[in-house]
Write a protein that holds these residues in place. Structure first.
Motif, short mmCIF file in Angstrom:
data_model
loop_
_atom_site.label_atom_id
_atom_site.label_comp_id
_atom_site.label_asym_id
_atom_site.label_seq_id
_atom_site.Cartn_x
_atom_site.Cartn_y
_atom_site.Cartn_z
N THR A 1 1.66 -16.13 8.68
CA THR A 1 2.59 -15.96 7.34
C THR A 1 2.03 -15.12 6.59
OG1 THR A 1 1.89 -18.00 6.39
CG2 THR A 1 3.81 -18.09 7.87
N ASP A 2 2.53 -14.01 6.20
CA ASP A 2 2.03 -13.22 5.06
C ASP A 2 3.08 -12.61 3.98
OD1 ASP A 2 3.53 -11.61 6.83
OD2 ASP A 2 2.18 -10.00 7.25
N SER A 3 4.08 -13.02 3.92
CA SER A 3 5.37 -12.85 3.06
C SER A 3 6.04 -14.28 2.73
CB SER A 3 6.18 -11.79 3.41
OG SER A 3 6.93 -12.38 4.47
N TRP A 4 6.79 -14.23 1.52
CA TRP A 4 7.33 -15.38 1.18
C TRP A 4 8.47 -15.82 2.31
CZ3 TRP A 4 6.09 -19.22 -1.64
CH2 TRP A 4 5.34 -19.08 -2.90
N LEU A 5 9.19 -14.77 2.75
CA LEU A 5 10.08 -14.88 3.80
C LEU A 5 9.44 -15.70 5.03
CD1 LEU A 5 13.16 -14.64 4.87
CD2 LEU A 5 12.35 -12.26 5.78
N SER A 6 8.28 -15.11 5.61
CA SER A 6 7.89 -15.61 6.79
C SER A 6 7.17 -17.23 6.64
CB SER A 6 6.68 -14.76 7.33
OG SER A 6 5.53 -14.73 6.53
N TYR A 7 6.87 -17.34 5.42
CA TYR A 7 6.20 -18.65 4.98
C TYR A 7 7.52 -19.60 4.93
CZ TYR A 7 3.56 -22.25 2.74
OH TYR A 7 3.08 -23.25 2.24
N ILE A 8 8.42 -19.23 4.22
CA ILE A 8 9.50 -19.96 4.09
C ILE A 8 10.38 -20.52 5.79
CG2 ILE A 8 12.01 -20.45 3.19
CD1 ILE A 8 10.77 -19.06 0.73
N LEU A 9 10.32 -19.56 6.28
CA LEU A 9 11.16 -19.77 7.88
C LEU A 9 10.08 -20.49 8.58
CD1 LEU A 9 12.23 -16.10 8.61
CD2 LEU A 9 13.66 -18.10 8.15
N THR A 10 8.74 -20.63 8.57
CA THR A 10 7.82 -21.41 8.81
C THR A 10 8.11 -22.79 8.68
OG1 THR A 10 6.02 -19.65 9.40
CG2 THR A 10 5.29 -21.86 9.35
N LEU A 11 8.09 -23.07 7.31
CA LEU A 11 8.31 -24.41 6.64
C LEU A 11 9.55 -24.93 7.18
CD1 LEU A 11 7.30 -23.96 2.94
CD2 LEU A 11 5.82 -24.80 4.63
N LEU A 12 10.64 -24.05 7.31
CA LEU A 12 11.89 -24.46 7.96
C LEU A 12 11.74 -25.00 9.48
CD1 LEU A 12 15.14 -25.12 7.48
CD2 LEU A 12 15.45 -22.43 8.41
N ALA A 13 11.17 -24.05 10.21
CA ALA A 13 10.86 -24.57 11.53
C ALA A 13 9.89 -25.84 11.50
CB ALA A 13 10.13 -23.36 12.12
N CYS A 14 8.96 -25.95 10.88
CA CYS A 14 8.28 -27.36 10.98
C CYS A 14 9.09 -28.46 10.82
CB CYS A 14 7.07 -27.02 9.89
SG CYS A 14 5.76 -26.12 10.30
N PHE A 15 10.02 -28.43 9.69
CA PHE A 15 10.99 -29.35 9.42
C PHE A 15 12.01 -29.72 10.41
CE2 PHE A 15 15.06 -30.77 7.63
CZ PHE A 15 14.74 -31.77 6.86
N VAL A 16 12.60 -28.59 10.90
CA VAL A 16 13.49 -28.77 12.08
C VAL A 16 12.72 -29.40 13.12
CG1 VAL A 16 15.06 -27.43 13.58
CG2 VAL A 16 14.99 -26.98 11.27
N PHE A 17 11.48 -28.94 13.69
CA PHE A 17 10.87 -29.55 14.89
C PHE A 17 10.50 -31.08 14.47
CE2 PHE A 17 9.71 -24.97 16.26
CZ PHE A 17 10.26 -25.44 17.40
#
Length: 136
Positions: free
Chosen positions: A21-37
């Motif tokens: 992750t190198d931007s806010w968008l990629s970081y938030i998508l990563t957090l969402l993916a971790c939450f969903v998994f």
């Protein structure tokens, strides 16, 4: 550089070199993916316990009536789900070991929300199978 203590920031590497992750968008998508998994982990655990209860031999047994194929199919599904669930649990553990505070919180909140949605109806029916560890 790999962090060995918790840190807060949007730059993180999760599980693989290509998942950075190198931007806010990629970081938030990563957090969402971790939450969903993490929530999906709880869903699979609920399904596994349901298949396990289907395959158990509770109740009256009739020695002259052969066992139905439903029990063996349910047992196979329970075993398969155990393997998938263990793999997801270990991946969640490794993601948490990135030591990024946001990733850790997303996983814990995902596990909690998944438990609330999918497993809070259990009422302790199978307390022996209850394990708060995401990797077991």
């Amino acid at each position: 550089m790999m962090h060995m203590t918790f840190y807060w920031g949007i730059k993180a590497t999760i599980l693989f070199d290509f998942w950075k992750t190198d931007s806010w968008l990629s970081y938030i998508l990563t957090l969402l993916a971790c939450f969903v998994f993490a929530a999906f982990y709880q869903y699979l655990e609920n399904r596994r316990l349901q298949f396990k209860s289907l395959s158990s031999t509770r109740g009256v047994s009739a020695p002259l009536i052969p066992k139905s194929g439903t029990r063996s199919a349910a047992k196979a599904a329970s075993v398969l789900l155990f393997g998938v669930n263990a793999a997801i649990g270990y991946l969640l553990m490794l993601a948490a070991m990135s030591f990024n505070g946001g990733v850790f919180i997303a996983i814990v909140v995902g596990l909690t929300a998944g438990h609330l949605v999918f497993r809070s109806e259990d009422d302790g029916a199978d307390a022996a199978a209850e394990n708060p560890c995401a990797c077991a």
